[in-house]
Write a protein that holds these residues in place. Structure first.
Motif, PDB file in Angstrom:
ATOM      1  N   TYR A 208       0.844  -1.190   0.000  1.00  0.00           N
ATOM      2  CA  TYR A 208       0.000   0.000   0.000  1.00  0.00           C
ATOM      3  C   TYR A 208       0.882   1.245   0.000  1.00  0.00           C
ATOM      4  CZ  TYR A 208      -3.654  -3.242   1.492  1.00  0.00           C
ATOM      5  OH  TYR A 208      -4.548  -4.291   1.564  1.00  0.00           O
ATOM      6  N   VAL A 209       0.524   2.202  -0.834  1.00  0.00           N
ATOM      7  CA  VAL A 209       1.196   3.495  -0.861  1.00  0.00           C
ATOM      8  C   VAL A 209       0.134   4.546  -0.540  1.00  0.00           C
ATOM      9  CG1 VAL A 209       2.435   5.171  -2.295  1.00  0.00           C
ATOM     10  CG2 VAL A 209       2.911   2.709  -2.531  1.00  0.00           C
ATOM     11  N   ALA A 210       0.353   5.272   0.534  1.00  0.00           N
ATOM     12  CA  ALA A 210      -0.620   6.267   1.008  1.00  0.00           C
ATOM     13  C   ALA A 210      -2.010   5.634   1.151  1.00  0.00           C
ATOM     14  CB  ALA A 210      -0.662   7.474   0.073  1.00  0.00           C
ATOM     15  N   GLY A 211      -2.035   4.379   1.622  1.00  0.00           N
ATOM     16  CA  GLY A 211      -3.286   3.679   1.870  1.00  0.00           C
ATOM     17  C   GLY A 211      -3.909   3.021   0.659  1.00  0.00           C
ATOM     18  N   LYS A 212      -3.316   3.225  -0.524  1.00  0.00           N
ATOM     19  CA  LYS A 212      -3.871   2.667  -1.765  1.00  0.00           C
ATOM     20  C   LYS A 212      -3.138   1.377  -2.121  1.00  0.00           C
ATOM     21  CE  LYS A 212      -3.915   3.484  -6.696  1.00  0.00           C
ATOM     22  NZ  LYS A 212      -2.951   3.927  -7.670  1.00  0.00           N
ATOM     23  N   PRO A 213      -3.865   0.274  -2.375  1.00  0.00           N
ATOM     24  CA  PRO A 213      -3.209  -0.966  -2.795  1.00  0.00           C
ATOM     25  C   PRO A 213      -2.656  -0.819  -4.212  1.00  0.00           C
ATOM     26  CG  PRO A 213      -5.599  -1.229  -2.829  1.00  0.00           C
ATOM     27  CD  PRO A 213      -5.323   0.132  -2.280  1.00  0.00           C
ATOM     28  N   VAL A 214      -1.346  -1.133  -4.395  1.00  0.00           N
ATOM     29  CA  VAL A 214      -0.712  -0.938  -5.699  1.00  0.00           C
ATOM     30  C   VAL A 214      -0.043  -2.187  -6.253  1.00  0.00           C
ATOM     31  CG1 VAL A 214      -0.382   1.543  -5.336  1.00  0.00           C
ATOM     32  CG2 VAL A 214       1.452  -0.051  -4.711  1.00  0.00           C
ATOM     33  N   VAL A 215       0.313  -3.142  -5.378  1.00  0.00           N
ATOM     34  CA  VAL A 215       1.059  -4.322  -5.817  1.00  0.00           C
ATOM     35  C   VAL A 215       0.650  -5.522  -4.978  1.00  0.00           C
ATOM     36  CG1 VAL A 215       3.031  -3.810  -4.298  1.00  0.00           C
ATOM     37  CG2 VAL A 215       3.388  -5.203  -6.357  1.00  0.00           C
ATOM     38  N   THR A 216       0.692  -6.704  -5.590  1.00  0.00           N
ATOM     39  CA  THR A 216       0.298  -7.909  -4.868  1.00  0.00           C
ATOM     40  C   THR A 216       1.140  -9.100  -5.291  1.00  0.00           C
ATOM     41  OG1 THR A 216      -1.594  -9.276  -4.202  1.00  0.00           O
ATOM     42  CG2 THR A 216      -1.483  -8.640  -6.521  1.00  0.00           C
TER      43      THR A 216
END
Length: 138
Positions: free
Chosen positions: A50-58
């Motif tokens: 999470y970057v700044a609360g946003k999911p970006v990678v899994t």
């Protein structure tokens, strides 16, 4: 980047992982959703960055096989080339310690995985209609 993990397919981390996989593998790459969501998610561990609360990678980790298998590594298109997948996989590898781990890399990602210490083994093969190579990190 904040990295969270969760075993199974019932919580928020899994929902965020599934949304990334849907965007990258199903929508962007055209993989059949029944192949992408293969029925194994409930038994496996899911990691999300999470970057700044946003999911970006899994990524998904299967420790029920030997060697353990990293699967479903995906970064949202707008968030690529920021080092997020590299950092997420470093965290997964650190958790595994010194045990061997394998993955099936899309042809375009082979060099990326080599930077993490994986070695390509065997010949190219098709998986979900995309050229892949098996890779191992001992």
């Amino acid at each position: 980047m904040d990295i969270k993990q969760e075993r199974g397919n019932q919580g928020q981390v899994y929902q965020d992982a599934a949304a990334i996989r849907q965007a990258v593998f199903v929508t962007e790459q055209g993989i059949d959703p029944q192949l992408e969501f293969d029925g194994e998610d409930a038994q496996l561990t899911h990691f999300v960055g999470y970057v700044a609360g946003k999911p970006v990678v899994t990524a998904r980790l299967n420790e029920t096989v030997h060697p353990a298998h990293i699967q479903r590594v995906a970064t949202l298109e707008a968030d690529r080339h920021q080092g997020y997948a590299f950092a997420l996989l470093q965290a997964v590898l650190a958790q595994l310690g010194n045990q061997p781990v394998a993955l099936n890399a899309q042809e375009t990602a082979v060099d990326f995985y080599k930077r993490l210490g994986f070695k390509q083994v065997g010949e190219a093969f098709l998986e979900v209609g995309i050229v892949h190579y098996q890779m191992i990190k001992e």
